[in-house]
Motif scaffolding. Sequence first.
Motif, short mmCIF file in Angstrom:
data_model
loop_
_atom_site.label_atom_id
_atom_site.label_comp_id
_atom_site.label_asym_id
_atom_site.label_seq_id
_atom_site.Cartn_x
_atom_site.Cartn_y
_atom_site.Cartn_z
N THR A 114 -6.90 -4.32 10.42
CA THR A 114 -5.54 -3.89 10.76
C THR A 114 -5.33 -2.42 10.40
O THR A 114 -4.67 -1.69 11.15
N ALA A 115 -5.88 -1.99 9.27
CA ALA A 115 -5.74 -0.59 8.86
C ALA A 115 -6.37 0.34 9.89
O ALA A 115 -5.80 1.38 10.25
N ILE A 192 0.58 3.37 1.12
CA ILE A 192 1.13 2.05 0.82
C ILE A 192 0.19 1.32 -0.13
O ILE A 192 -1.03 1.36 0.03
N ILE A 193 0.77 0.68 -1.15
CA ILE A 193 -0.02 -0.13 -2.08
C ILE A 193 0.26 -1.60 -1.83
O ILE A 193 1.42 -2.03 -1.79
N MET A 194 -0.80 -2.38 -1.69
CA MET A 194 -0.70 -3.83 -1.59
C MET A 194 -1.36 -4.44 -2.82
O MET A 194 -2.40 -3.95 -3.28
N GLY A 195 -0.76 -5.52 -3.34
CA GLY A 195 -1.28 -6.14 -4.55
C GLY A 195 -2.20 -7.31 -4.27
O GLY A 195 -2.46 -7.69 -3.13
N SER A 196 -2.70 -7.90 -5.34
CA SER A 196 -3.66 -9.00 -5.24
C SER A 196 -3.00 -10.27 -4.72
O SER A 196 -1.77 -10.41 -4.72
N GLU A 197 -3.85 -11.21 -4.28
CA GLU A 197 -3.37 -12.46 -3.70
C GLU A 197 -2.49 -13.26 -4.67
O GLU A 197 -1.51 -13.87 -4.27
N PHE A 233 3.60 -4.08 7.05
CA PHE A 233 3.90 -2.77 6.46
C PHE A 233 3.24 -1.66 7.25
O PHE A 233 3.88 -0.63 7.56
N LEU A 234 1.99 -1.83 7.60
CA LEU A 234 1.27 -0.77 8.31
C LEU A 234 1.90 -0.50 9.67
O LEU A 234 2.03 0.66 10.08
N TYR A 235 2.30 -1.54 10.35
CA TYR A 235 2.87 -1.33 11.68
C TYR A 235 4.33 -0.88 11.64
O TYR A 235 4.83 -0.36 12.65
#
Length: 243
Positions: A114-115, A192-197, A233-235
Amino acid sequence: MNNQIYGIRAILEAIAAEQPINKIFLQKGLKGELYLELEAVIRKNGISRSYVPVEKLNRLTRNNHQGAVAQISPVSFHDFENLVEKIIQREEKPFFLLLDQVSDVRNFGAIIRTAECSGVHGIIVPKTGAAPITDDTVKTSAGAVFNIPIAKVEHLKDALFYLQSSGIAVVAATEKADKELYEVDFNRSCAIIMGSEGKGISASVLNLADHQAKLPLLGSIGSLNVSVACGIFLYEVVRQRRI
C-alpha cells in the motif's frame, strides 16, 4: 530464495560484508572464543538475535550450523539520514511511513504494498522488534518491497527528532487521539507512524509526535487491522494532495 547462512565464521564474514541480516539464531549455552566473538559483533551491529535449543537450529538447516544460523533479508536497507536528505532534495513534499514494532510479516508486506502504491517515499522501522523481510513479506507485498526504500534505525525516537528538525511533521495514528485524520493537514511534508498489532504506538514515541489522529469507528469493533488502518491513513494523504 536462499535466505540462510549457517556456521559462525560464515556469519561473521556476512556481517563484515554488510549483508542485510534479519535475525540470528544462536544455540543456548554454547561457549568458545569464536562464539563469543560472534556475540560481540552481533551486539555491536545491533542485529536481532534469539537464543534457541539446538533442535531449533537442526530444523532450520540440515547442514553443520556450529550453533548459529542467520536469516538474510532479500533486500538491502537504506541509510536513514541519507534517505531523508535525498528525498528532501528531490521532492517538494516528502512523505514517510514509520512502523513502531509491527511484527507480523504478512501485515508488513501488505503495508509495503500500500505504501508503494500511495507514493510513500520511504519506510522506517526499528532494528529490533520489527517484522523481518521474509519470502512471505515479499509475496504479500506483490514485489513492492523491491520498489520502495526501507531504512532501519536504532531508535524510532531519534528518527522522529531528525524528521522534525528537517521540517517534516510527524502524525501518529492512534485511537487515543481527540481528532480524526480528516482534520489533519497532510498537504505538506509529513510522516505517519503506525503502531504494533497489539500495543499500538509506544508511549515514548507517541508523545513526540506533532499530531495524533484516529479513524472513526462506527461499529462495535474497537480497532482495525494495522495494514488496513495504514492504508486509510496513506490514502487520506493522497486525497488531500490531489484536491
